[in-house]
Scaffold this motif. Structure first.
Motif, PDB file in Angstrom:
ATOM      1  N   TYR A  74       0.835  -1.200   0.000  1.00  0.00           N
ATOM      2  CA  TYR A  74       0.000   0.000   0.000  1.00  0.00           C
ATOM      3  C   TYR A  74       0.871   1.252   0.000  1.00  0.00           C
ATOM      4  O   TYR A  74       2.031   1.222   0.393  1.00  0.00           O
ATOM      5  CB  TYR A  74      -0.957   0.011   1.199  1.00  0.00           C
ATOM      6  N   THR A  76       2.134   4.855   1.300  1.00  0.00           N
ATOM      7  CA  THR A  76       2.321   5.305   2.682  1.00  0.00           C
ATOM      8  C   THR A  76       1.176   6.189   3.150  1.00  0.00           C
ATOM      9  O   THR A  76       0.895   6.241   4.344  1.00  0.00           O
ATOM     10  CB  THR A  76       3.668   6.033   2.854  1.00  0.00           C
ATOM     11  N   LYS A  78      -1.822   5.528   2.329  1.00  0.00           N
ATOM     12  CA  LYS A  78      -2.908   4.535   2.383  1.00  0.00           C
ATOM     13  C   LYS A  78      -4.074   4.835   1.443  1.00  0.00           C
ATOM     14  O   LYS A  78      -5.193   4.386   1.663  1.00  0.00           O
ATOM     15  CB  LYS A  78      -3.369   4.325   3.816  1.00  0.00           C
ATOM     16  N   THR A  79      -3.794   5.572   0.348  1.00  0.00           N
ATOM     17  CA  THR A  79      -4.848   5.817  -0.640  1.00  0.00           C
ATOM     18  C   THR A  79      -4.998   4.647  -1.610  1.00  0.00           C
ATOM     19  O   THR A  79      -6.050   4.499  -2.231  1.00  0.00           O
ATOM     20  CB  THR A  79      -4.579   7.106  -1.432  1.00  0.00           C
ATOM     21  N   SER A  81      -4.187   0.318  -2.065  1.00  0.00           N
ATOM     22  CA  SER A  81      -3.815  -0.907  -1.365  1.00  0.00           C
ATOM     23  C   SER A  81      -4.033  -2.098  -2.288  1.00  0.00           C
ATOM     24  O   SER A  81      -5.022  -2.150  -3.025  1.00  0.00           O
ATOM     25  CB  SER A  81      -4.660  -1.054  -0.097  1.00  0.00           C
ATOM     26  N   ASN A 125     -10.405  -0.108   7.670  1.00  0.00           N
ATOM     27  CA  ASN A 125     -10.113   0.112   6.263  1.00  0.00           C
ATOM     28  C   ASN A 125      -9.852  -1.206   5.560  1.00  0.00           C
ATOM     29  O   ASN A 125      -9.719  -2.245   6.174  1.00  0.00           O
ATOM     30  CB  ASN A 125      -8.959   1.110   6.082  1.00  0.00           C
ATOM     31  N   GLN A 127      -7.402  -2.562   4.052  1.00  0.00           N
ATOM     32  CA  GLN A 127      -6.105  -3.239   4.010  1.00  0.00           C
ATOM     33  C   GLN A 127      -6.131  -4.454   4.866  1.00  0.00           C
ATOM     34  O   GLN A 127      -5.892  -4.675   5.895  1.00  0.00           O
ATOM     35  CB  GLN A 127      -4.996  -2.291   4.404  1.00  0.00           C
TER      36      GLN A 127
END
Length: 127
Positions: A74, A76, A78-79, A81, A125, A127
């Motif tokens: 992902y 950094t 986190k937009t 993944s 989220n 991930q």
């Protein structure tokens, strides 16, 4: 071959370190997009991909000269993944062949949500 160190080099987009894990004539297949790369093409595709990356190897399995990993990769921020399943064929202590299956992380499709089937593996989220 230290597979955790390999993944760290990939996430850091470090071309010299990545190269050190492969035989010179190695190749990489990305099956989901029908792409075949020689070593230098793979390094360019990985290291020139925009953004800064992080990730976590979630599972490692070894069978003789085959290593299989499941990794969450992902950005950094986190937009973005992805989950990737990688099959490494090892020869002479280095990667000779790498077959990967990359998938975008996201929500379940609406039709399954509408049926109220399945449940979240992880809360929060995607991930």
């Amino acid at each position: 071959m230290n597979i955790q160190e390999f993944w760290q080099a990939v996430l850091e987009q470090n071309p010299e370190k990545i190269r050190s894990f492969f035989l010179e004539n190695a190749y990489v297949n990305w099956h989901c997009t029908n792409e075949h790369f020689n070593l230098e093409e793979y390094i360019r595709a990985n290291c020139e991909y925009p953004g800064e990356w992080d990730g976590e190897v979630e599972r490692i399995e070894s069978f003789g000269n085959l290593i299989v990993t499941a990794t969450n990769v992902y950005t950094t921020d986190k937009t973005l993944s992805f989950h990737v399943v990688s099959f490494f064929t090892i020869s002479e202590g280095k990667i000779a062949e790498l077959d990967e299956y990359w998938g975008d992380d996201g929500e379940a499709p609406q039709w399954r949500l509408d049926k109220r089937i399945g449940s979240a593996i992880k809360e929060g989220n995607v991930q």
